[in-house]
Each structure stands twice: as structure tokens, then as C-alpha cells.
Design a protein around this motif. Structure first.
Motif, PDB file in Angstrom:
ATOM      1  N   VAL A  41      83.974 -27.217  41.060  1.00  0.00           N
ATOM      2  CA  VAL A  41      83.063 -27.801  40.069  1.00  0.00           C
ATOM      3  C   VAL A  41      83.477 -27.277  38.695  1.00  0.00           C
ATOM      4  N   VAL A  42      83.853 -28.180  37.800  1.00  0.00           N
ATOM      5  CA  VAL A  42      84.295 -27.808  36.455  1.00  0.00           C
ATOM      6  C   VAL A  42      83.284 -28.346  35.445  1.00  0.00           C
ATOM      7  N   LEU A  43      82.646 -27.420  34.704  1.00  0.00           N
ATOM      8  CA  LEU A  43      81.608 -27.792  33.745  1.00  0.00           C
ATOM      9  C   LEU A  43      81.987 -27.314  32.344  1.00  0.00           C
ATOM     10  N   PRO A  44      81.593 -28.063  31.303  1.00  0.00           N
ATOM     11  CA  PRO A  44      81.907 -27.643  29.928  1.00  0.00           C
ATOM     12  C   PRO A  44      81.036 -26.505  29.423  1.00  0.00           C
ATOM     13  N   SER A  45      79.837 -26.348  30.004  1.00  0.00           N
ATOM     14  CA  SER A  45      78.916 -25.308  29.547  1.00  0.00           C
ATOM     15  C   SER A  45      77.855 -25.074  30.608  1.00  0.00           C
TER      16      SER A  45
END
Length: 333
Positions: free
Chosen positions: A67-71
Motif C-alpha cells: 500500500v503506497v500512500l502520499p500522506s
């Protein structure tokens, strides 16, 4: 702590082959029920733990989702992550989470690391810098056997499943709601004008007010929005404000409080913020609820479906937002 036993040691203890133990633990039809029970009891007694790395190597699967999130400071993304985790927790999959802090470079490195044999699937909401640069090659170069799902901040050129929020329609409906209440001169505040979601929301605003007046846009960092909004409230007769994100919402709220136009309902305010924050402001803030947890759950379920049926058609799901009315859109004497 009790020391775990290896598969070979367990087989030696039971005086059977390694293959028999392995098949028994995997509930193979080749092994009798009595042998299965004997192996399972011994495995539990001697704290046998399967070598997951070896199993992954043999099966070609990692049983892990990236899971890649910006913030994680963003309340919507935090809620989405909770939704993802709530679904994955009920499966055999593990999660690896990477936070890019809105950096394209970090996003590229995270995606490359995760898709280099670490995960079976990837859920991603891209960084602000990635959208500004319009550079998505790292997503288009992911190996075909690793399935990708984009949510919220998506890119049409990337061929994968997507889960979106109704950003355009949500703001269009908010404008119409304000106009129904007799509020026709509406200002828009945003600190996310460089993001696709911010641009969609702005379009909803512009299309909603075009029969009333020219767009009144305040776009920039939070401090800038607050200063400009404060000046605008002093110089013009404004009837309502729509703020497109948490920072713009708080900046507009502070400016409205400073000018004394929120408590008496002279100016209505609709924003984006978490339930706890919105309800504890005075006056409480009317917000657009994007149902972040539902977005996360929907994203996880859609990716799991893709992992089961890799050949099915690409899907795009839109999750509708809800206007949560509180004090800042209520007329008071």
C-alpha cells in the motif's frame, strides 16, 4: 519462548517422510484423517511454524499486498488505510505500507522495491509531485503478474482497476444546496489545486455557479488562503464559502471567525475535515464526507478479486460522498 521445530525434525519425530508431514498439514486427500490429526497435534505441541519464505519461493506468491500512500496526516487517506486493513486482516495476506510524503522520487523507489518480488498486488494513491510532473512510467512498467489498483488520485493512462470519489458531483451538489438556501455569491478555497481531485472539485464549483457570477477562487498554501479570505470577507459581501480540503477549510474557518460571520450565519461554510474535528469546532463545520473507510474497503476487495481472477475486465468504481450538515450552514438570528 518455546523453540519452534523444523519440518524435517517434525517428520523424524513422527517417523514419517517430510512429504507426508507437508501433505498432512496442507490437508491433502492423499493422507488419511488419522495421520492428519496426528501430524497437526504434533505440530502444535512442538510449535512448528512453516517457513513462509520457502513456501513463497515454491508457489511464486508472496501473500503480501503493498500500500503506497502520499500522506498519513490526511484524514481521508488515514481512514482509507483503516478500511484496507480491515479487509486484508480477514485474509491470509500481509500488508507492507509505504508513505511517500508527496514525493515522486520516493514513490518511484517504493513502487520499484515493492514490485521486485515483495508483493502480489499494489494499492496506490499517487503523490502530488507525481501528478504535477505527470510522470507515471513507474506504474506502467510494473510486471504483469503484479496487480495494481489506484484509488482517489488516479491516472487514466495507467491500465488498472480504480476506485474514485465523486469529486466533481460532490461540489456541484454542494453549490446547488447553497443556492437552494439563497446563497448565491460563493467563494472557493483550495490548497490542492495541483491535484486531480482538486481540479475536479473546482470544475464542479465553476459549473455550479456559472449562472450566478464569475468564479471567485482563492488557491495556494494554507497561510495564503487565510490572508486572502480575511481580506475578501472585509472587502466584499460574500454569502458562502466552499473549501476543498482540510487546510483550506481551517484557513477559511479562522478567517470567518475573525470577521464574525460564521456564528450568526451571515456566511455559510462547507469544507472537508474529519468528523471529530468538524464537530468540535465552534460553530461546528458542515463537511463533505468522502467515506474514506468505505473507499479503502472497496479498494482492498477489488484488488483481492483481481488476484483471484487476473483475466477479468478492468473495473472502475465511484464511491459517492455525503453532505454532513452542521452549524456553519444553518441560519441563526
Amino acid at each position: 519462548m518455546k523453540k519452534s521445530i523444523t519440518l524435517k525434525e517434525l517428520a523424524k519425530l513422527l517417523k514419517v517422510s517430510v512429504s507426508t508431514v507437508s501433505k498432512a498439514l496442507n490437508d491433502s486427500h492423499e493422507i488419511s484423517e488419522s495421520t492428519k490429526r496426528k501430524v497437526e497435534e504434533a505440530a502444535k505441541l512442538h510449535n512448528y511454524k512453516p517457513n513462509r519464505a520457502a513456501l513463497n519461493l515454491k508457489s511464486g506468491k508472496t501473500n503480501t499486498i503493498g500500500v503506497v500512500l502520499p500522506s498519513i496526516k490526511n484524514f481521508f487517506l488515514a481512514r482509507a488505510l483503516r478500511g484496507i486493513e480491515s479487509v486484508i486482516a480477514n485474509t491470509d495476506y500481509n500488508i507492507i505500507i509505504s508513505i511517500t510524503n508527496e514525493s515522486h522520487e520516493k514513490e518511484v523507489k517504493s513502487v520499484e522495491a515493492l514490485t521486485n518480488g515483495m508483493v502480489d498486488g499494489l494499492i496506490i494513491s499517487v503523490s502530488e509531485e507525481t501528478q504535477v510532473l505527470q510522470e507515471f512510467s513507474h506504474l506502467n512498467e510494473i510486471p504483469d503478474d503484479i496487480h495494481v489498483l489506484m484509488f482517489d488520485r488516479v491516472e487514466n493512462s495507467v491500465q488498472c482497476d480504480k476506485v474514485l470519489v465523486d469529486d466533481y458531483d460532490a461540489i456541484l451538489k454542494a453549490v446547488r444546496d447553497l443556492k437552494f438556501k439563497g446563497r448565491n455569491k460563493i467563494v472557493l478555497a483550495s490548497t490542492i489545486n495541483k491535484l486531480s481531485v482538486g481540479q475536479l472539485r473546482t470544475r464542479g464549483y465553476i459549473d455550479g455557479i456559472k449562472d450566478q457570477h464569475e468564479p471567485i477562487l482563492i488557491e495556494g498554501p494554507e497561510d495564503f488562503v487565510e490572508v486572502k479570505m480575511n481580506r475578501l470577507l472585509q472587502e466584499q459581501e460574500i454569502e458562502a464559502i466552499i473549501a476543498l480540503d482540510e487546510e483550506a477549510s481551517l484557513a477559511s474557518f479562522r478567517a470567518g471567525k475573525k470577521n464574525g460571520v460564521l456564528e450568526n450565519g451571515k456566511v455559510f461554510l462547507i469544507g472537508y475535515a474529519g468528523k471529530t474535528m468538524s464537530e468540535h469546532l465552534t460553530p461546528s463545520l458542515t463537511t463533505i464526507d468522502q467515506h474514506g473507510k468505505k473507499v479503502g474497503r472497496t479498494s482492498a476487495k477489488l484488488l483481492l478479486e483481481r488476484l483471484k481472477k487476473p483475466q477479468r475486465d478492468i473495473q472502475q468504481i465511484v464511491v459517492d460522498s455525503t453532505l454532513r450538515e452542521r452549524d456553519t450552514t444553518l441560519k441563526r438570528s
